[in-house]
Design an enzyme around this catalytic site. Structure first.
Site, PDB file in Angstrom:
ATOM      1  N   LYS A  22     -26.794  39.419  61.059  1.00 19.21           N
ATOM      2  CA  LYS A  22     -27.276  40.571  61.829  1.00 19.21           C
ATOM      3  C   LYS A  22     -28.340  40.136  62.848  1.00 19.21           C
ATOM      4  CE  LYS A  22     -30.634  43.281  60.031  1.00 19.21           C
ATOM      5  NZ  LYS A  22     -31.784  43.473  60.940  1.00 19.21           N
ATOM      6  N   ASN A  23     -29.300  39.326  62.391  1.00 20.85           N
ATOM      7  CA  ASN A  23     -30.440  38.996  63.258  1.00 20.85           C
ATOM      8  C   ASN A  23     -30.076  38.033  64.385  1.00 20.85           C
ATOM      9  OD1 ASN A  23     -31.921  40.691  61.740  1.00 20.85           O
ATOM     10  ND2 ASN A  23     -33.206  39.123  60.759  1.00 20.85           N
ATOM     11  N   ARG A  91     -35.145  49.751  65.313  1.00 26.48           N
ATOM     12  CA  ARG A  91     -36.453  49.279  65.796  1.00 26.48           C
ATOM     13  C   ARG A  91     -36.315  48.035  66.650  1.00 26.48           C
ATOM     14  NH1 ARG A  91     -39.541  53.551  65.395  1.00 26.48           N
ATOM     15  NH2 ARG A  91     -39.408  54.459  63.321  1.00 26.48           N
ATOM     16  N   CYS A 115     -42.599  51.243  61.449  1.00 24.51           N
ATOM     17  CA  CYS A 115     -41.362  51.327  60.670  1.00 24.51           C
ATOM     18  C   CYS A 115     -41.693  51.163  59.198  1.00 24.51           C
ATOM     19  CB  CYS A 115     -40.361  50.285  61.123  1.00 24.51           C
ATOM     20  SG  CYS A 115     -40.695  48.666  60.456  1.00 24.51           S
ATOM     21  N   ARG A 120     -45.260  48.005  63.936  1.00 25.62           N
ATOM     22  CA  ARG A 120     -44.469  46.926  64.567  1.00 25.62           C
ATOM     23  C   ARG A 120     -44.972  46.748  65.996  1.00 25.62           C
ATOM     24  NH1 ARG A 120     -39.704  45.800  61.334  1.00 25.62           N
ATOM     25  NH2 ARG A 120     -39.167  44.096  62.713  1.00 25.62           N
ATOM     26  N   PRO A 121     -46.128  46.078  66.146  1.00 21.93           N
ATOM     27  CA  PRO A 121     -46.671  45.895  67.487  1.00 21.93           C
ATOM     28  C   PRO A 121     -45.747  45.042  68.358  1.00 21.93           C
ATOM     29  CG  PRO A 121     -47.902  44.573  65.902  1.00 21.93           C
ATOM     30  CD  PRO A 121     -46.930  45.399  65.117  1.00 21.93           C
ATOM     31  N   ILE A 122     -45.806  45.261  69.673  1.00 23.94           N
ATOM     32  CA  ILE A 122     -45.016  44.442  70.598  1.00 23.94           C
ATOM     33  C   ILE A 122     -45.917  43.829  71.674  1.00 23.94           C
ATOM     34  CG2 ILE A 122     -42.759  45.531  70.241  1.00 23.94           C
ATOM     35  CD1 ILE A 122     -43.356  47.197  72.809  1.00 23.94           C
ATOM     36  N   ASP A 123     -47.230  43.711  71.324  1.00 30.64           N
ATOM     37  CA  ASP A 123     -48.180  43.178  72.296  1.00 30.64           C
ATOM     38  C   ASP A 123     -47.795  41.781  72.783  1.00 30.64           C
ATOM     39  OD1 ASP A 123     -48.760  42.738  69.484  1.00 30.64           O
ATOM     40  OD2 ASP A 123     -50.510  41.598  70.121  1.00 30.64           O
ATOM     41  N   LEU A 124     -47.256  40.947  71.885  1.00 30.05           N
ATOM     42  CA  LEU A 124     -46.898  39.578  72.292  1.00 30.05           C
ATOM     43  C   LEU A 124     -45.733  39.593  73.280  1.00 30.05           C
ATOM     44  CD1 LEU A 124     -47.110  37.865  68.763  1.00 30.05           C
ATOM     45  CD2 LEU A 124     -48.827  37.819  70.579  1.00 30.05           C
ATOM     46  N   ASP A 305     -37.841  37.949  54.708  1.00 32.22           N
ATOM     47  CA  ASP A 305     -36.665  38.779  54.423  1.00 32.22           C
ATOM     48  C   ASP A 305     -36.057  38.480  53.054  1.00 32.22           C
ATOM     49  OD1 ASP A 305     -36.903  40.115  56.789  1.00 32.22           O
ATOM     50  OD2 ASP A 305     -35.265  39.081  57.814  1.00 32.22           O
ATOM     51  N   ILE A 327     -46.318  37.874  56.316  1.00 33.34           N
ATOM     52  CA  ILE A 327     -45.742  38.242  57.624  1.00 33.34           C
ATOM     53  C   ILE A 327     -45.906  39.738  57.932  1.00 33.34           C
ATOM     54  CG2 ILE A 327     -43.684  38.126  59.114  1.00 33.34           C
ATOM     55  CD1 ILE A 327     -44.607  35.349  58.287  1.00 33.34           C
ATOM     56  N   ARG A 397     -27.594  48.828  56.934  1.00 30.70           N
ATOM     57  CA  ARG A 397     -28.078  48.242  58.199  1.00 30.70           C
ATOM     58  C   ARG A 397     -27.842  46.739  58.240  1.00 30.70           C
ATOM     59  NH1 ARG A 397     -33.761  48.433  58.512  1.00 30.70           N
ATOM     60  NH2 ARG A 397     -33.308  47.070  60.238  1.00 30.70           N
TER      61      ARG A 397
HETATM   62  C1  UD1 Z   1     -37.484  39.490  62.943  1.00 29.02           C
HETATM   63  C2  UD1 Z   1     -36.324  39.898  62.066  1.00 29.02           C
HETATM   64  C3  UD1 Z   1     -36.823  40.421  60.736  1.00 29.02           C
HETATM   65  C4  UD1 Z   1     -37.752  39.402  60.091  1.00 29.02           C
HETATM   66  C5  UD1 Z   1     -38.856  38.965  61.047  1.00 29.02           C
HETATM   67  C6  UD1 Z   1     -39.726  37.843  60.498  1.00 29.02           C
HETATM   68  C7  UD1 Z   1     -34.644  40.615  63.657  1.00 29.02           C
HETATM   69  C8  UD1 Z   1     -33.834  41.730  64.215  1.00 29.02           C
HETATM   70  N1  UD1 Z   1     -35.573  40.933  62.736  1.00 29.02           N
HETATM   71  O1  UD1 Z   1     -38.256  40.669  63.189  1.00 29.02           O
HETATM   72  O2  UD1 Z   1     -35.700  40.659  59.899  1.00 29.02           O
HETATM   73  O3  UD1 Z   1     -38.340  39.975  58.940  1.00 29.02           O
HETATM   74  O4  UD1 Z   1     -38.277  38.495  62.278  1.00 29.02           O
HETATM   75  O5  UD1 Z   1     -38.955  36.741  60.187  1.00 29.02           O
HETATM   76  O6  UD1 Z   1     -34.435  39.468  63.982  1.00 29.02           O
HETATM   77  N2  UD1 Z   1     -46.124  40.815  65.698  1.00 29.02           N
HETATM   78  C9  UD1 Z   1     -47.222  41.189  66.438  1.00 29.02           C
HETATM   79  N3  UD1 Z   1     -47.060  41.419  67.778  1.00 29.02           N
HETATM   80  C10 UD1 Z   1     -45.847  41.289  68.394  1.00 29.02           C
HETATM   81  C11 UD1 Z   1     -44.722  40.899  67.626  1.00 29.02           C
HETATM   82  C12 UD1 Z   1     -44.903  40.673  66.275  1.00 29.02           C
HETATM   83  O7  UD1 Z   1     -48.323  41.330  65.921  1.00 29.02           O
HETATM   84  O8  UD1 Z   1     -45.761  41.508  69.608  1.00 29.02           O
HETATM   85  C13 UD1 Z   1     -46.276  40.603  64.233  1.00 29.02           C
HETATM   86  C14 UD1 Z   1     -45.472  41.630  63.429  1.00 29.02           C
HETATM   87  O9  UD1 Z   1     -46.191  42.820  63.254  1.00 29.02           O
HETATM   88  C15 UD1 Z   1     -45.253  40.902  62.130  1.00 29.02           C
HETATM   89  C16 UD1 Z   1     -45.129  39.443  62.560  1.00 29.02           C
HETATM   90  O10 UD1 Z   1     -45.700  39.365  63.868  1.00 29.02           O
HETATM   91  O11 UD1 Z   1     -46.379  41.045  61.306  1.00 29.02           O
HETATM   92  C17 UD1 Z   1     -43.698  38.931  62.593  1.00 29.02           C
HETATM   93  O12 UD1 Z   1     -42.944  39.678  63.508  1.00 29.02           O
HETATM   94  P1  UD1 Z   1     -41.704  39.096  64.312  1.00 29.02           P
HETATM   95  O13 UD1 Z   1     -41.538  37.636  64.031  1.00 29.02           O
HETATM   96  O14 UD1 Z   1     -41.856  39.510  65.712  1.00 29.02           O
HETATM   97  O15 UD1 Z   1     -40.513  39.888  63.624  1.00 29.02           O
HETATM   98  P2  UD1 Z   1     -39.366  40.670  64.328  1.00 29.02           P
HETATM   99  O16 UD1 Z   1     -38.852  39.903  65.497  1.00 29.02           O
HETATM  100  O17 UD1 Z   1     -39.776  42.076  64.536  1.00 29.02           O
END
Ligand code: UD1
Length: 416
Positions: A22-23, A91, A115, A120-124, A305, A327, A397
């Protein structure tokens, strides 16, 4: 409302061909909209998240058709907007942002919000895209993104190796002007798979799978035929199911190399593993042993996961296991349900202490998230008596017909 009903205690034995990841499928579906030509994606799992990604492609004007496990994507996106309902449905739809900016130079989409796993921040994602020339305005939870001077390459250092941010940057960089150098990139195998697809379409990427990725933007990408990699977390789930039932499984069409970390832990629990590059033979030896300390980490560490899934097995292992989740903030939501089934688990902040019990007991439980739901499936297979799991849309999912897969190796499980 559907539920799974499991009669626990059946030993699993036989072969399972593992579904596509899926990922990996989700970012590659997003990547397909960067291409001028048609893409044919094979080994795509039939999952509600994959259907949602196909609906997003349709909503922006692309063609997307799924037949069996093959998805064909074509056409050019014309609407620079992702509807709010589709953003909420999945998400990880934020992954479409980089691709839309790469192809159209602009995109309006809903903020993904929190979620089941916590915020689920997207600042990065956003700060990296800004460095690449993206102008971002947020109003009432909607992100308005455009590129007034075009998208360009940049030097980007991620403060944390976020999987989604790495993917979004790759998707934006492949058609951007000039070079992008990304350091502290995520190294997950799914990143390598996304890069594999993009390379086959004509992108210029070096170093995917390592922490430094270099991308030279190209003028255009063609489509290609590509096979999605096997799902390593689904592989881990079936291994966990074999472990808790004292079973013996051969997993086919999988990728043993991507399971580093997980196989070591299963061996520590007394499992016997042998593998070729694309198959894993696993047999459980009772009694299962506790694991002293398990900490979730970015790849190649133990994956977050797989944490819930392995915890379900440790509930029946002899001794005390300590699990630290580093994480996500809120990733122990399955613990209450496991305790209803007789597990002995204490949680303090990001640490869970699991004291193994002789046998879990069947109960009525509810899935709270995807992998937490999978953990309940595993627990139900190992428990004494009947387990009924509700809210299984979370499980759908990520798992393609799990009841059929498990029945084929001897489990007593029905979808009702
Ligand atoms: C992806 C996977 C998810 C897996 C995760 C970690 C998909 C669709 N999902 O999720 O199954 O559990 O990797 O291996 O591939 N973070 C920030 N700011 C950001 C982005 C992330 O603070 O802009 C934090 C998140 O809150 C979290 C950590 O970084 O605590 C890991 O997130 P990330 O690696 O981005 O996971 P996803 O890509 O959302």
């Amino acid at each position: 409302m559907q539920k799974f009903v499991i009669q626990g205690g059946r030993r699993l034995e036989g072969d399972i061909a593992v579904q596509g990841a899926k990922n990996s499928a989700l970012p590659i579906l997003a990547a397909a909209l960067l291409c001028e030509g048609e893409s044919i994606l094979e080994n795509c799992p039939k999952l509600s998240d994959v259907y949602a990604a196909c609906r997003i492609l349709g909503s922006v004007g692309c063609r997307c058709k799924m037949e069996g496990h093959t998805v064909v994507i074509g056409g050019c996106p014309v609407y620079p907007q992702i509807p709010e309902t589709l953003m909420q449905e999945m998400r990880s739809s934020i992954i479409f942002l980089g691709a839309m900016l790469g192809r159209l130079g602009s995109c309006t989409l809903g903020f993904p919000g929190g979620c089941e796993l916590g915020p689920r921040p997207i600042d990065l994602h956003l700060s990296a895209l800004r460095r690449m020339g993206v102008r971002i305005r947020e109003e009432n939870g909607i992100l308005f993104c455009d590129t007034p001077h075009g998208l360009h390459g940049a030097r980007i250092h991620l403060q944390f190796p976020s999987v989604g941010a790495t993917e979004n940057i790759l998707l934006a960089a492949v058609l951007a002007k000039g070079e992008t150098i990304l350091t502290n990139a995520a190294r997950e195998p799914e990143i390598l798979d996304l890069a594999g697809y993009l390379l086959k379409c004509g992108a210029n990427i070096e170093g995917a799978g390592s922490s430094t990725i270099r991308v030279q933007g190209v003028k255009q990408l063609d489509g290609c035929t590509y096979r999605i990699m096997p799902d390593r977390i689904v592989t881990a789930t079936w291994l966990a199911a074999a472990a808790i039932t004292g079973g013996e499984l051969r997993l086919l069409q999988t990728d043993a190399a991507s399971l580093v970390g997980i196989l070591d832990v299963l061996e520590e629990m007394n499992g016997k593993c042998s593998h070729t590059p694309d198959s894993i033979c696993f047999s459980a030896v009772r009694p299962l042993r506790a694991v002293r300390y398990l900490k979730t980490m970015p790849y190649p560490g133990f994956p977050t996961d797989a944490q819930a899934i392995v915890m379900a097995v440790l509930c029946q292992a002899s001794g005390t296991s300590v699990i630290e989740e580093t994480i996500f903030e809120n990733r122990f939501r399955h613990v209450d349900a496991l305790c209803r089934m007789g597990a002995d688990i204490q949680v303090a902040g990001r640490v869970a202490v699991v004291h193994g019990v002789r046998r879990l007991q069947g109960a009525q439980v509810s899935a709270t998230d995807l992998r937490g739901g999978a953990a309940l499936l595993v627990a139900g297979l190992g428990a004494e008596g009947e387990t009924a799991i509700t809210e299984i849309s979370h499980i759908d999912r990520g798992y393609d017909s799990p009841e059929q897969v498990l029945r084929s190796v001897g489990a007593a499980i029905e979808r009702i």
